[in-house]
Design a protein around this motif. Structure first.
Motif, PDB file in Angstrom:
ATOM      1  N   ALA A 155       0.579  -1.386  -0.007  1.00 37.46           N
ATOM      2  CA  ALA A 155      -0.300  -0.012   0.318  1.00 37.46           C
ATOM      3  C   ALA A 155       1.165   1.036  -0.155  1.00 37.46           C
ATOM      4  CB  ALA A 155      -1.223  -0.102   0.891  1.00 37.46           C
ATOM      5  N   GLY A 156       1.801   1.360   0.807  1.00 42.23           N
ATOM      6  CA  GLY A 156       2.793   2.468   0.534  1.00 42.23           C
ATOM      7  C   GLY A 156       3.526   2.634  -0.234  1.00 42.23           C
ATOM      8  N   ILE A 157       3.955   1.571  -0.998  1.00 37.50           N
ATOM      9  CA  ILE A 157       5.328   1.402  -2.685  1.00 37.50           C
ATOM     10  C   ILE A 157       4.114   2.218  -3.648  1.00 37.50           C
ATOM     11  CG2 ILE A 157       5.917   0.297  -4.330  1.00 37.50           C
ATOM     12  CD1 ILE A 157       6.674  -2.091  -2.041  1.00 37.50           C
ATOM     13  N   LYS A 158       2.589   1.356  -3.600  1.00 32.08           N
ATOM     14  CA  LYS A 158       1.519   2.510  -4.373  1.00 32.08           C
ATOM     15  C   LYS A 158       1.522   3.549  -3.810  1.00 32.08           C
ATOM     16  CE  LYS A 158      -3.068   1.734  -6.968  1.00 32.08           C
ATOM     17  NZ  LYS A 158      -3.200   2.274  -6.757  1.00 32.08           N
ATOM     18  N   LEU A 159       1.204   4.053  -3.015  1.00 36.41           N
ATOM     19  CA  LEU A 159       0.684   5.822  -2.180  1.00 36.41           C
ATOM     20  C   LEU A 159       1.974   6.030  -2.730  1.00 36.41           C
ATOM     21  CD1 LEU A 159      -0.947   5.037   0.721  1.00 36.41           C
ATOM     22  CD2 LEU A 159      -1.970   6.490  -1.155  1.00 36.41           C
ATOM     23  N   ALA A 160       3.595   6.245  -3.091  1.00 37.54           N
ATOM     24  CA  ALA A 160       4.790   6.726  -2.970  1.00 37.54           C
ATOM     25  C   ALA A 160       4.407   7.201  -4.563  1.00 37.54           C
ATOM     26  CB  ALA A 160       5.749   6.283  -2.338  1.00 37.54           C
ATOM     27  N   LYS A 161       4.619   6.039  -5.184  1.00 35.47           N
ATOM     28  CA  LYS A 161       4.536   5.547  -6.488  1.00 35.47           C
ATOM     29  C   LYS A 161       3.825   6.607  -7.317  1.00 35.47           C
ATOM     30  CE  LYS A 161       4.514   2.575 -10.314  1.00 35.47           C
ATOM     31  NZ  LYS A 161       4.670   0.664 -10.747  1.00 35.47           N
ATOM     32  N   PHE A 215       7.341  -3.677  -7.389  1.00 33.80           N
ATOM     33  CA  PHE A 215       6.497  -2.479  -7.179  1.00 33.80           C
ATOM     34  C   PHE A 215       6.530  -1.225  -7.317  1.00 33.80           C
ATOM     35  CE2 PHE A 215       4.654  -6.621  -4.611  1.00 33.80           C
ATOM     36  CZ  PHE A 215       4.210  -7.126  -5.526  1.00 33.80           C
ATOM     37  N   GLY A 216       7.922  -1.001  -7.296  1.00 25.76           N
ATOM     38  CA  GLY A 216       8.401   0.857  -7.227  1.00 25.76           C
ATOM     39  C   GLY A 216       8.885   0.930  -8.360  1.00 25.76           C
TER      40      GLY A 216
END
Length: 332
Positions: free
Chosen positions: A101-107, A141-142
């Motif tokens: 979830a954190g990766i998606k939000l940052a991306k 995912f990044g």
């Protein structure tokens, strides 16, 4: 909504992650942060520590306000129970869900970056997940072709050519392409930290950096050509240097960063100097990611004695990297 906040993942709920997150945010100087994880787990951590903090559960990051005296938690799910100090499939899955979830939000630009609390590799495996650690998830995912791990403290910085694999596999993976990628990322990582002209030292793979081919030819056939190519690109790279002395020279300010060939070669000298100030920075991503330089510490989980210094330092580094990136964009 406040300006895009920093995401702090809760880590493995069976370890010290929730505790050090609560302690770090309780200090009140972490800036705008939102915890990705379980509001119930974070509430338990705050109560156990006796902290005067409220837990505010969010369903969308845009609901964040940055209100003082409150830890805002973006609920990413996770069905407990989460046994304290034990490997748990439920804990592994909950930690994973928070990270993704954190990766998606940052991306997507909805978070300024992410700081990840410790996870447990066995718990991830028990949950049926293929990833041995954060770095591999970030690579998957990044949105980056190649990532590398930089470990940094007040004395030394190191970037790894190979990460989580056996030593036998590390030797095979430390090829020319891997050398070039690590050297370039080390250079770029130092520049992101504000070092204008980084001095990059590259460690050898073999004892005494191969001793002119006596102990192996990887330095002659792979590492040295990569160093030369990096220099031709304008990078101040040198070596290959013997792995048993290069970190001592870096600590004496001869180099700004050391490119190490495999996990323990790079991490032992950094961690020997103290994990409480060590920070892990993932290089090559389109967003900032840092983490503390220690694990889940199952042996002290739930006792309220975990030191949050490394996590606080990781948050400070993330803010520094974000500020440098923002300034570069403004100056461009």
């Amino acid at each position: 909504m406040i300006n895009p906040p920093l995401i702090v993942t809760m880590g493995d709920p069976s370890g010290i992650g929730p505790e050090i997150v609560a302690k770090a945010l309780a200090q009140g100087n972490a800036g705008a942060c939102v915890v990705a994880g379980s509001a119930a787990v974070m509430r338990d951590a705050v109560l156990a520590l006796g902290l005067d903090l409220k837990i505010e559960k969010l369903t969308e990051i845009e609901q964040a306000t940055g209100r003082k005296g409150c830890i805002e938690v973006l609920e990413t799910g996770g069905d407990g129970p989460f046994p304290v100090g034990e490997v748990s499939p439920a804990s592994g899955r909950a930690a994973y869900d928070a990270i993704v979830a954190g990766i998606k939000l940052a991306k997507d630009g909805r978070a300024a970056g992410i700081v990840t609390a410790p996870i447990h590799k066995e718990a991830l495996s028990a949950a049926g997940l293929k990833f041995p650690g954060h770095t591999e998830m970030l690579a998957e995912f990044g949105g980056a072709d190649r990532v590398a791990m930089m470990l940094a403290n007040e004395d030394v910085r190191t970037v790894l050519v190979t990460i989580h694999c056996s030593l036998r596999d590390a030797i095979e993976r430390a090829d020319y392409a891997a050398q070039m990628s690590a050297i370039r990322l080390a250079h770029e990582g130092c520049r992101a930290l504000g070092i204008e002209k980084p001095r990059v030292a590259v460690a050898g793979l073999n004892p005494h950096a191969g001793e002119g081919g006596l102990f192996g030819r990887e330095e002659i056939e792979i590492i040295a050509p990569a160093i030369k190519a990096a220099c031709d690109e304008g990078i101040d790279a040198s070596g290959p240097w013997p792995g048993d002395t290069v970190f001592m020279q870096a600590r004496r300010d001869r180099f700004d960063v050391v490119v190490a060939q495999y996990h323990d070669q790079g991490l032992i000298p950094v961690k020997y100097l103290g994990v409480e100030k060590g920070v892990n920075i993932t290089l090559g991503l389109p967003f900032v990611r840092t983490s503390p330089d220690h694990g889940t510490a199952f042996d002290i989980a739930g006792k309220g004695i975990a030191d949050a210094t490394s996590l606080s330092t990781a948050i400070d580094y993330a803010r520094r990297l974000i500020a440098t990136s923002t300034k570069k964009k403004e100056d461009a």
